[in-house]
Scaffold this motif. Structure first.
Motif, PDB file in Angstrom:
ATOM      1  N   ASN A  32      89.585  61.268  28.414  1.00 26.79           N
ATOM      2  CA  ASN A  32      90.487  60.838  27.350  1.00 26.79           C
ATOM      3  C   ASN A  32      89.726  59.835  26.498  1.00 26.79           C
ATOM      4  N   SER A  94      88.843  57.060  29.309  1.00 24.20           N
ATOM      5  CA  SER A  94      89.350  57.026  30.674  1.00 24.20           C
ATOM      6  C   SER A  94      89.229  58.424  31.255  1.00 24.20           C
ATOM      7  N   ARG A  96      91.394  60.400  33.135  1.00 20.48           N
ATOM      8  CA  ARG A  96      92.814  60.411  33.475  1.00 20.48           C
ATOM      9  C   ARG A  96      93.056  60.588  34.951  1.00 20.48           C
ATOM     10  N   GLN A 100      91.044  52.397  31.713  1.00 20.96           N
ATOM     11  CA  GLN A 100      90.280  52.583  30.489  1.00 20.96           C
ATOM     12  C   GLN A 100      89.107  51.617  30.460  1.00 20.96           C
TER      13      GLN A 100
END
Lengths: 111, 110
Positions: A32, A94, A96, A100
């Motif tokens: 992400n 990140s 997922r 982050q």
């Protein structure tokens, strides 16, 4: 290990000029990706996020756009900068659904 | 959306002192992170702590998810601890987005 790069580190642009900020991630696949803006040294605001190539979600209507042309590349753009676009732009990734990690950021001053 | 409040907004400590920073959030979350932003703007990950207690050297954190708050403890503070501490929360679905608090500005003096 994973690393995240942003460039340029600083940028001074006149009002009405175009913008392109780039973010790349190494050492992971299909992350992400996120663009945040921080104004006046406080409070990060999420601008865009992407869960895959070509998939962009916008959080705040504004003068900016984002694109993800490759798996680990995230670009923030504008066709015509406004004074209010000045700020500190941070890219994050990140894997997922976990934490982050942020890049070093780009300081943009629109004059 | 989720509201995140951090307190205190500003804190000045003498080197060696201890402190507690608080983060309150308005809804159930399953992602909570603490960050330290150094004077150059870099956000440094301190803790990923959606629940429970963790310790890393002089820093520790506790999240009580059912009561919607998290605490960051700094012991024996050093001048290098200066900067802004952010709490960020989120829900892991829907892109794993984070909502940030407005931060605690910490200054540690000699």
């Amino acid at each position: 290990s994973q690393t995240i790069h942003q460039w340029p580190a600083t940028l001074v642009q006149p009002v009405g000029s175009p913008l392109s900020l780039e973010c790349t991630v190494e050492g992971t696949s299909n992350p992400n990706l996120y663009w945040y803006r921080q104004a006046a040294g406080r409070g990060l605001q999420l601008l865009f996020y992407s869960v895959g190539i070509g998939q962009i979600s916008s959080e705040v209507p504004q003068n900016l756009s984002a694109s993800r042309p490759q798996d680990r590349q995230f670009i923030l753009s504008s066709k015509k900068l406004l004074l209010s676009d000045s700020g500190f732009y941070l890219c994050a990734w990140s894997y997922r659904p976990y934490e982050q990690y942020f890049g070093p950021g780009t300081r943009l001053t629109v004059t | 959306g989720i509201q995140v409040e951090q307190s205190p907004p500003d804190l000045i400590l003498q080197e060696g002192a201890n402190s507690t920073l608080r983060c309150n959030f308005s809804d159930s979350v399953n992602n909570l992170q603490w960050f330290h932003q150094n004077p150059w703007g870099q956000l440094i990950n301190l803790f990923y702590i959606p629940s429970g207690t963790k310790q890393n050297g002089r820093l520790s954190a506790t999240t009580v998810a059912t009561e919607r708050y998290s605490l960051l403890y700094i012991s024996s503070s050093q001048t290098t601890d200066s900067g802004v501490y952010f709490c960020a929360v989120g829900i892991t679905g829907g892109g794993n987005k984070l909502t940030f608090g407005t931060g605690t500005q910490l200054k540690v003096e000699l």
